[in-house]
Design a protein around this motif. Structure first.
Motif, PDB file in Angstrom:
ATOM      1  N   LEU A  17     -10.519   3.721   2.773  1.00 27.71           N
ATOM      2  CA  LEU A  17     -11.127   3.164   1.748  1.00 27.71           C
ATOM      3  C   LEU A  17     -12.211   4.176   1.454  1.00 27.71           C
ATOM      4  O   LEU A  17     -12.558   4.382   0.131  1.00 27.71           O
ATOM      5  CB  LEU A  17     -11.804   1.558   2.110  1.00 27.71           C
ATOM      6  CG  LEU A  17     -12.408   0.803   0.989  1.00 27.71           C
ATOM      7  CD1 LEU A  17     -11.934  -0.581   1.265  1.00 27.71           C
ATOM      8  CD2 LEU A  17     -13.786   0.935   1.321  1.00 27.71           C
ATOM      9  N   LYS A  51      -7.628  -2.614  -0.856  1.00 27.18           N
ATOM     10  CA  LYS A  51      -7.973  -2.640   0.482  1.00 27.18           C
ATOM     11  C   LYS A  51      -9.013  -3.397   1.018  1.00 27.18           C
ATOM     12  O   LYS A  51      -8.554  -3.793   2.489  1.00 27.18           O
ATOM     13  CB  LYS A  51      -8.310  -0.910   0.555  1.00 27.18           C
ATOM     14  CG  LYS A  51      -7.052  -0.026   0.637  1.00 27.18           C
ATOM     15  CD  LYS A  51      -7.546   1.341   0.980  1.00 27.18           C
ATOM     16  CE  LYS A  51      -6.115   2.178   0.889  1.00 27.18           C
ATOM     17  NZ  LYS A  51      -6.533   3.640   1.225  1.00 27.18           N
ATOM     18  N   MET A  72      -7.579   1.632   7.861  1.00 24.74           N
ATOM     19  CA  MET A  72      -7.657   1.203   6.576  1.00 24.74           C
ATOM     20  C   MET A  72      -9.217   1.433   6.087  1.00 24.74           C
ATOM     21  O   MET A  72      -9.409   1.858   4.827  1.00 24.74           O
ATOM     22  CB  MET A  72      -7.317  -0.107   6.237  1.00 24.74           C
ATOM     23  CG  MET A  72      -5.757  -0.402   6.628  1.00 24.74           C
ATOM     24  SD  MET A  72      -4.961   0.034   5.057  1.00 24.74           S
ATOM     25  CE  MET A  72      -5.170  -1.205   3.857  1.00 24.74           C
ATOM     26  N   HIS A 100       0.756  -1.259   0.056  1.00 28.06           N
ATOM     27  CA  HIS A 100      -0.105   0.052  -0.106  1.00 28.06           C
ATOM     28  C   HIS A 100       0.789   1.125  -0.140  1.00 28.06           C
ATOM     29  O   HIS A 100       0.442   2.242  -0.663  1.00 28.06           O
ATOM     30  CB  HIS A 100      -0.857   0.092   1.076  1.00 28.06           C
ATOM     31  CG  HIS A 100      -2.377  -1.102   0.742  1.00 28.06           C
ATOM     32  ND1 HIS A 100      -3.116  -0.578   0.120  1.00 28.06           N
ATOM     33  CD2 HIS A 100      -2.411  -2.332   1.410  1.00 28.06           C
ATOM     34  CE1 HIS A 100      -3.981  -1.593   0.131  1.00 28.06           C
ATOM     35  NE2 HIS A 100      -3.445  -2.435   0.973  1.00 28.06           N
TER      36      HIS A 100
END
Length: 169
Positions: A66, A105, A62, A15
């Motif tokens: 998103l 994700k 996370m 990421h």
């Protein structure tokens, strides 16, 4: 079917690279700040292997990024009609990497949630609100008496052979 073990370092590294490539051409600084701050929490989760809080914060971050990534793409995605060929290629590459990061994700969140459970986190998320439960299997019915208690000894206390007035509890 067993879930494969994915290293937290690999998730953060992938990421991180995709976020760097996604920020090359068109995304605003808020995209970079949001994603890099969550990746910093991921580094904290790597450094403290036994911390449940670090993994939970990384998981929450996370999921938040998103949603914010979708908002960023909706607001800042532009058409490439006015760009030169070189800028158009850079824009396409940057947009592709940012979209790939967005698509990865949910999978990363699933694996981070598995790590959260392995570190001792609860299976369900509790926000601290009191809840009513209808599970009454743990309660004993008052209609039936326990066989070990008798009417002469209603509190089921053991009779001491010593007549002393001091009881040990």
């Amino acid at each position: 079917m067993e879930i494969p073990a994915i290293n937290l370092k690999a998730i953060v590294l992938v990421h991180w690279i995709l976020t760097i490539w996604g920020c090359m051409a068109w995304l605003p600084p808020s995209y970079a700040w949001g994603n890099f701050s969550v990746l910093a929490v991921g580094v904290w989760a790597i450094a403290q292997r036994d911390s449940i809080d670090a993994v939970l914060m990384f998981l929450i971050g996370m999921t938040a990024t998103l949603l914010t990534d979708i908002v960023h793409f909706g607001i800042y995605y532009q058409l490439t009609e006015g760009l030169s060929d070189r800028n158009r290629d850079t824009f396409r590459f940057s947009a592709g990497m940012a979209i790939l990061s967005l698509l990865l994700k949910p999978v990363s969140c699933f694996f981070v949630y598995q790590m959260y459970r392995e570190r001792g986190g609860d299976y369900n998320v509790n926000f601290g609100f009191p809840s009513m439960s209808r599970n009454r299997e743990a309660y004993q019915s008052i209609d039936q008496q326990d066989q070990s208690s008798s009417p002469a000894n209603p509190f089921n206390q053991a009779q001491d052979s010593k007549p002393s007035g001091v009881r040990t509890y």
